[in-house]
Motif scaffolding. Structure first.
Motif, PDB file in Angstrom:
ATOM      1  N   MET A 138      -0.788  -7.162   7.396  1.00  0.00           N
ATOM      2  CA  MET A 138      -2.048  -7.690   6.863  1.00  0.00           C
ATOM      3  C   MET A 138      -2.601  -6.803   5.759  1.00  0.00           C
ATOM      4  O   MET A 138      -2.561  -5.583   5.835  1.00  0.00           O
ATOM      5  CB  MET A 138      -3.060  -7.856   7.999  1.00  0.00           C
ATOM      6  CG  MET A 138      -2.812  -9.140   8.793  1.00  0.00           C
ATOM      7  SD  MET A 138      -3.777  -9.276  10.322  1.00  0.00           S
ATOM      8  CE  MET A 138      -5.404  -9.588   9.661  1.00  0.00           C
ATOM      9  N   SER A 139      -3.117  -7.450   4.722  1.00  0.00           N
ATOM     10  CA  SER A 139      -3.721  -6.721   3.603  1.00  0.00           C
ATOM     11  C   SER A 139      -5.204  -6.489   3.893  1.00  0.00           C
ATOM     12  O   SER A 139      -5.773  -7.052   4.831  1.00  0.00           O
ATOM     13  CB  SER A 139      -3.596  -7.544   2.326  1.00  0.00           C
ATOM     14  OG  SER A 139      -4.385  -8.713   2.438  1.00  0.00           O
ATOM     15  N   PHE A 140      -5.813  -5.672   3.062  1.00  0.00           N
ATOM     16  CA  PHE A 140      -7.252  -5.423   3.143  1.00  0.00           C
ATOM     17  C   PHE A 140      -7.977  -6.775   3.129  1.00  0.00           C
ATOM     18  O   PHE A 140      -8.922  -7.025   3.875  1.00  0.00           O
ATOM     19  CB  PHE A 140      -7.679  -4.578   1.946  1.00  0.00           C
ATOM     20  CG  PHE A 140      -8.962  -3.808   2.141  1.00  0.00           C
ATOM     21  CD1 PHE A 140     -10.040  -4.337   2.822  1.00  0.00           C
ATOM     22  CD2 PHE A 140      -9.076  -2.523   1.619  1.00  0.00           C
ATOM     23  CE1 PHE A 140     -11.220  -3.611   2.988  1.00  0.00           C
ATOM     24  CE2 PHE A 140     -10.249  -1.791   1.784  1.00  0.00           C
ATOM     25  CZ  PHE A 140     -11.314  -2.346   2.465  1.00  0.00           C
ATOM     26  N   MET A 141      -7.486  -7.665   2.288  1.00  0.00           N
ATOM     27  CA  MET A 141      -8.136  -8.965   2.164  1.00  0.00           C
ATOM     28  C   MET A 141      -8.038  -9.762   3.459  1.00  0.00           C
ATOM     29  O   MET A 141      -9.002 -10.400   3.883  1.00  0.00           O
ATOM     30  CB  MET A 141      -7.467  -9.732   1.026  1.00  0.00           C
ATOM     31  CG  MET A 141      -8.373 -10.728   0.367  1.00  0.00           C
ATOM     32  SD  MET A 141      -7.661 -11.358  -1.155  1.00  0.00           S
ATOM     33  CE  MET A 141      -7.863  -9.968  -2.234  1.00  0.00           C
ATOM     34  N   VAL A 143      -7.855  -8.467   6.352  1.00  0.00           N
ATOM     35  CA  VAL A 143      -8.757  -7.806   7.297  1.00  0.00           C
ATOM     36  C   VAL A 143     -10.186  -8.284   7.062  1.00  0.00           C
ATOM     37  O   VAL A 143     -10.921  -8.605   7.995  1.00  0.00           O
ATOM     38  CB  VAL A 143      -8.690  -6.270   7.158  1.00  0.00           C
ATOM     39  CG1 VAL A 143      -9.671  -5.614   8.131  1.00  0.00           C
ATOM     40  CG2 VAL A 143      -7.276  -5.765   7.409  1.00  0.00           C
ATOM     41  N   LEU A 144     -10.567  -8.364   5.774  1.00  0.00           N
ATOM     42  CA  LEU A 144     -11.927  -8.809   5.468  1.00  0.00           C
ATOM     43  C   LEU A 144     -12.143 -10.240   5.947  1.00  0.00           C
ATOM     44  O   LEU A 144     -13.203 -10.585   6.457  1.00  0.00           O
ATOM     45  CB  LEU A 144     -12.194  -8.705   3.965  1.00  0.00           C
ATOM     46  CG  LEU A 144     -12.354  -7.271   3.445  1.00  0.00           C
ATOM     47  CD1 LEU A 144     -12.394  -7.261   1.926  1.00  0.00           C
ATOM     48  CD2 LEU A 144     -13.618  -6.625   3.998  1.00  0.00           C
TER      49      LEU A 144
ATOM     50  N   TYR B  78     -11.107  -7.107  -6.518  1.00  0.00           N
ATOM     51  CA  TYR B  78     -10.611  -7.362  -5.160  1.00  0.00           C
ATOM     52  C   TYR B  78     -11.640  -8.118  -4.328  1.00  0.00           C
ATOM     53  O   TYR B  78     -11.332  -9.115  -3.676  1.00  0.00           O
ATOM     54  CB  TYR B  78     -10.241  -6.039  -4.492  1.00  0.00           C
ATOM     55  CG  TYR B  78      -9.217  -6.201  -3.405  1.00  0.00           C
ATOM     56  CD1 TYR B  78      -7.876  -6.413  -3.731  1.00  0.00           C
ATOM     57  CD2 TYR B  78      -9.576  -6.186  -2.068  1.00  0.00           C
ATOM     58  CE1 TYR B  78      -6.933  -6.587  -2.738  1.00  0.00           C
ATOM     59  CE2 TYR B  78      -8.627  -6.354  -1.073  1.00  0.00           C
ATOM     60  CZ  TYR B  78      -7.308  -6.553  -1.420  1.00  0.00           C
ATOM     61  OH  TYR B  78      -6.373  -6.733  -0.432  1.00  0.00           O
ATOM     62  N   VAL B  82     -11.869 -11.970  -2.489  1.00  0.00           N
ATOM     63  CA  VAL B  82     -12.128 -12.209  -1.067  1.00  0.00           C
ATOM     64  C   VAL B  82     -13.159 -13.310  -0.889  1.00  0.00           C
ATOM     65  O   VAL B  82     -13.000 -14.196  -0.065  1.00  0.00           O
ATOM     66  CB  VAL B  82     -12.654 -10.926  -0.367  1.00  0.00           C
ATOM     67  CG1 VAL B  82     -12.985 -11.222   1.086  1.00  0.00           C
ATOM     68  CG2 VAL B  82     -11.639  -9.812  -0.468  1.00  0.00           C
ATOM     69  N   PRO B  85     -15.763 -14.942   3.515  1.00  0.00           N
ATOM     70  CA  PRO B  85     -14.963 -15.696   4.489  1.00  0.00           C
ATOM     71  C   PRO B  85     -15.807 -16.430   5.518  1.00  0.00           C
ATOM     72  O   PRO B  85     -15.329 -17.378   6.128  1.00  0.00           O
ATOM     73  CB  PRO B  85     -14.099 -14.617   5.159  1.00  0.00           C
ATOM     74  CG  PRO B  85     -14.684 -13.301   4.783  1.00  0.00           C
ATOM     75  CD  PRO B  85     -15.520 -13.499   3.570  1.00  0.00           C
ATOM     76  N   PHE B 135      -7.186  -1.041  -3.417  1.00  0.00           N
ATOM     77  CA  PHE B 135      -7.400  -1.797  -2.174  1.00  0.00           C
ATOM     78  C   PHE B 135      -6.184  -2.656  -1.802  1.00  0.00           C
ATOM     79  O   PHE B 135      -5.911  -2.865  -0.634  1.00  0.00           O
ATOM     80  CB  PHE B 135      -8.657  -2.669  -2.276  1.00  0.00           C
ATOM     81  CG  PHE B 135      -9.927  -1.857  -2.273  1.00  0.00           C
ATOM     82  CD1 PHE B 135     -10.111  -0.845  -1.352  1.00  0.00           C
ATOM     83  CD2 PHE B 135     -10.934  -2.097  -3.202  1.00  0.00           C
ATOM     84  CE1 PHE B 135     -11.277  -0.090  -1.343  1.00  0.00           C
ATOM     85  CE2 PHE B 135     -12.098  -1.348  -3.201  1.00  0.00           C
ATOM     86  CZ  PHE B 135     -12.264  -0.338  -2.274  1.00  0.00           C
ATOM     87  N   MET B 138      -3.829  -0.846   0.424  1.00  0.00           N
ATOM     88  CA  MET B 138      -4.265  -0.302   1.711  1.00  0.00           C
ATOM     89  C   MET B 138      -3.832  -1.185   2.863  1.00  0.00           C
ATOM     90  O   MET B 138      -3.889  -2.403   2.789  1.00  0.00           O
ATOM     91  CB  MET B 138      -5.786  -0.099   1.707  1.00  0.00           C
ATOM     92  CG  MET B 138      -6.178   1.180   0.986  1.00  0.00           C
ATOM     93  SD  MET B 138      -7.966   1.338   0.701  1.00  0.00           S
ATOM     94  CE  MET B 138      -8.542   1.689   2.349  1.00  0.00           C
ATOM     95  N   PHE B 140      -3.972  -2.277   7.078  1.00  0.00           N
ATOM     96  CA  PHE B 140      -5.007  -2.499   8.086  1.00  0.00           C
ATOM     97  C   PHE B 140      -5.459  -1.141   8.630  1.00  0.00           C
ATOM     98  O   PHE B 140      -6.649  -0.876   8.822  1.00  0.00           O
ATOM     99  CB  PHE B 140      -4.424  -3.346   9.217  1.00  0.00           C
ATOM    100  CG  PHE B 140      -5.446  -4.084  10.040  1.00  0.00           C
ATOM    101  CD1 PHE B 140      -6.665  -3.521  10.381  1.00  0.00           C
ATOM    102  CD2 PHE B 140      -5.159  -5.367  10.507  1.00  0.00           C
ATOM    103  CE1 PHE B 140      -7.589  -4.219  11.157  1.00  0.00           C
ATOM    104  CE2 PHE B 140      -6.077  -6.061  11.281  1.00  0.00           C
ATOM    105  CZ  PHE B 140      -7.283  -5.485  11.607  1.00  0.00           C
ATOM    106  N   VAL B 143      -7.746   0.590   6.370  1.00  0.00           N
ATOM    107  CA  VAL B 143      -9.064  -0.051   6.421  1.00  0.00           C
ATOM    108  C   VAL B 143      -9.836   0.444   7.643  1.00  0.00           C
ATOM    109  O   VAL B 143     -11.020   0.782   7.554  1.00  0.00           O
ATOM    110  CB  VAL B 143      -8.938  -1.592   6.468  1.00  0.00           C
ATOM    111  CG1 VAL B 143     -10.315  -2.224   6.563  1.00  0.00           C
ATOM    112  CG2 VAL B 143      -8.185  -2.116   5.254  1.00  0.00           C
ATOM    113  N   HIS B 174     -17.538  -8.379   8.025  1.00  0.00           N
ATOM    114  CA  HIS B 174     -16.915  -7.973   6.756  1.00  0.00           C
ATOM    115  C   HIS B 174     -17.961  -7.502   5.748  1.00  0.00           C
ATOM    116  O   HIS B 174     -17.651  -6.724   4.859  1.00  0.00           O
ATOM    117  CB  HIS B 174     -16.095  -9.113   6.160  1.00  0.00           C
ATOM    118  CG  HIS B 174     -16.933 -10.142   5.455  1.00  0.00           C
ATOM    119  ND1 HIS B 174     -17.682 -11.084   6.129  1.00  0.00           N
ATOM    120  CD2 HIS B 174     -17.171 -10.363   4.149  1.00  0.00           C
ATOM    121  CE1 HIS B 174     -18.315 -11.838   5.260  1.00  0.00           C
ATOM    122  NE2 HIS B 174     -18.032 -11.425   4.053  1.00  0.00           N
TER     123      HIS B 174
END
Lengths: 416, 416
Positions: A138-141, A143-144, B78, B82, B85, B135, B138, B140, B143, B174
């Protein structure tokens, strides 16, 4: 077995099965569609020793497995490797991938003493996943997006968070992510049911919410009661020294079961043996009516538990050894006895009598002060275990064997 | 320039420079070590139009650049990708990488109307980073480690979070990450100073905390005041229609400046021109003592701002066109005048006179009711702009030109 019969067996000994009524429906659907339920349990491979407390969930999983359902174990390897970045939680050290993997293997080997890794069909082999399989990708995105699926306020409703927040104790932001990660595990493996201990109820419900957001039918959340340790009171745990490890040698295992207070026997029968609900009911009836002697039931329990982990032959041997050692240590069958009334008459608090009360009541010592000295000199055993403190409490509801110096007397909890 | 001189120039017009005293030290270290300060500003490439409100920070950065420091712009590509979400925040739509990149280019092109992209040495070219550079790499785990560096309680101290939390409005988990991400940008580029608007103070301080945890000297947090829009009251913004875009044509730009209330002129001189502190002081003195006519100062302001974005020749042309158009519309030099005393005598609230008060005071209309009708029929201009409401307030502290039907009169705010 019909869905209704499965329901009876599978909910026996559980604490909560949520939401109300949904489990039976899920069992019926599985029956109708002829597909097994996917039953999840996760564990953190931190300390590599498991005990009967852990086996409560594993035994329940074994019931699912025996009924043809799919058991899915999630190794929380990813969270283990994270540890606690804030450095506040000593119980969550940062582990290397090697250590985590070694712990996981040790754990799984112990799990497969309860579950069958590769049973004969139609039972299904256990599915094992490491949650690093999905989290490491999983990417930072990602995770967000995951973090965007839950609010801070709802997360802070979790008991321990709520208490710490109210007490102004620090909660790191990453801690809010752990329940989401556990919940996401349910999404990743499409769980139908998740098992957990009482205090995990919140997290099991987070899993339901995330599954719904991912277009899945939310899992049934099934919680199981906490098993008290050999002291009969506190939760079984390694740090308290009141545990029975699943890798304990047969003699230790049998001996530790024999040291249990009588009162917790029914719970042990229910939670950590393979006894059926009718069998447990029968045992409770026998204990209650006095038609069976507690010592005999306890020996059966020790034999049953030891047999589960070491086989029937080893269990039988353990029992024989226990009985032999008992007599070798010089416990004649016709050892003198004393009764509760004697203890009541000397104890300051007859509900919680101390070892020195028994020593005086039995006649081993002629005063509490001499009893105190004898204990402090290391001259007193209770049930063949050295007692260090004159203030040690001994349960008046079970039978015990007292040795003081060279004198030996049996305490009987039953009226004379 | 010495550190002390730089301090005076660079803190002029700022709101907060935190922590107290540290900025001068940082300038001295830079001077001693002969290294430029790294001065950061971040922006989210969401809506691709920037206006003078944004230029407040850019002008301050330009001062740093002119003094030989290193300006570092962070494109928040970045976070733009996102979006939100949870779907609750309409202002944060999820943008594709292409849209984000196009917005970023448009933004940067506008920034380079204030900053010099590649100036002649010894000034330094602007450094531009996209925070996706770090980012997107990075994991998980990274993060979680980042999230472990800040507590929930401290994050909820941020004004808007605190208000929403208290009002039981949902805050997604988030959202707690965004300030950490902005703070981490400072770590990634090793910022010495970060610029932001007033309401970003909290986030600038998060950056300080994270830098310290990463073994860096924490950045100086510099906040700048909010620029009011052409109405002189509300924050300049696109949605309010009170903005002067940096890509507005020269004539529009000049004309919008001319429509500013006199009272905000000093603020504009200070925040959105290249005037030095002594020059601004001189202008304020002239305005205060009445030695310069506000209209003349405003023309100079319009010329100066237009010149910054379109060059001196275009600005001069814009001024000429404005004056010509003014006279073309039939404003003779010797138009009749009226004064404040006349307005005071008819206005219900002399502090906030309405357009109809001026129409009666000037003699354009003979009653408030006829003045009201004239406005409602669309027959009234104030400063060459149609007025729609009889209750429209007109600042009695500035000069204005009133047209009612075919009658034209000039209001003079100065005493006769």
């Amino acid at each position: 077995m019909t869905a209704e019969q499965q329901l009876e067996l599978l909910t026996a000994g559980t604490e909560d099965v949520l939401p109300e009524g949904a489990f039976l429906e899920r069992l019926r659907i599985a029956e109708r569609e002829r597909r097994p339920l996917r039953v999840k349990q996760g564990f953190d491979p931190t300390a590599p020793d498991i005990h009967l407390g852990h086996s409560v969930g594993l035994r329940k999983l074994r019931q699912f497995q025996d009924l043809g359902h799919q058991v899915v174990l999630i190794v929380g390897d990813y969270t283990g490797m994270v540890g606690d970045p804030s450095g506040r939680n000593k119980a969550r050290p940062q582990l290397t991938a090697d250590v985590v993997e070694a712990n996981a293997r040790t754990y799984l080997a112990q799990f497969f003493k309860v579950l069958e890794e590769r049973p004969a069909p139609p039972r299904l082999p256990v599915e094992v996943h490491r949650n690093g399989d999905w989290f490491s990708k999983m990417s930072f995105m990602d995770v967000l997006r995951l973090a965007g699926q839950y609010t801070v306020a709802r997360m802070l409703e979790r008991d321990d968070f709520a208490q710490r927040y109210a007490a102004k104790q620090p909660i790191s932001i990453h801690e809010l992510m752990y329940p989401l990660m556990q919940g996401y595990d349910s999404v990743a493996i499409r769980a139908d049911v998740e098992l957990g201990a009482t205090e995990q109820k919140f997290t099991l419900l987070v899993g339901r919410a995330l599954q719904e957001l991912h277009g899945q039918t939310p899992q049934i959340a099934m919680t199981l009661p906490v098993l008290p340790g050999t002291d009969g009171v506190q939760r079984m745990g390694k740090s308290l020294g009141n545990y029975i490890g699943v890798t304990d040698a047969p003699a230790d295992m049998f001996g530790k079961v024999m040291s249990l207070p009588d009162a917790v026997m029914p719970l042990y029968w229910r939670l950590v043996t393979d006894a059926t609900p009718p069998e447990v009911a029968e045992i409770e009836r026998a204990l209650g009516s006095g038609t069976a002697h507690p010592m005999e039931i306890k020996k059966r329990l020790g034999r049953r538990i030891t047999g589960l982990y070491h086989g029937e032959a080893a269990a039988e041997q353990a029992q024989r050894d226990f009985e032999t050692q008992f007599s070798k240590r010089g416990v004649p069958d016709n050892v003198g006895e004393f009764y509760r009334t004697a203890v009541d008459s000397v104890a300051k608090n007859p509900d919680k009598p101390l070892v020195i009360d028994y020593l005086v009541a039995s006649g081993i010592c002629d005063s509490k002060s001499s009893a105190r000295r004898l204990v402090e000199q290391g001259g007193v055993d209770v049930d063949q275990v050295r007692v260090d403190s004159p203030l040690f409490e001994v349960d008046p509801g079970s039978d015990h064997l007292f040795r003081g110096g060279r004198k030996l007397l049996r305490y009987r909890s039953l009226a004379k």
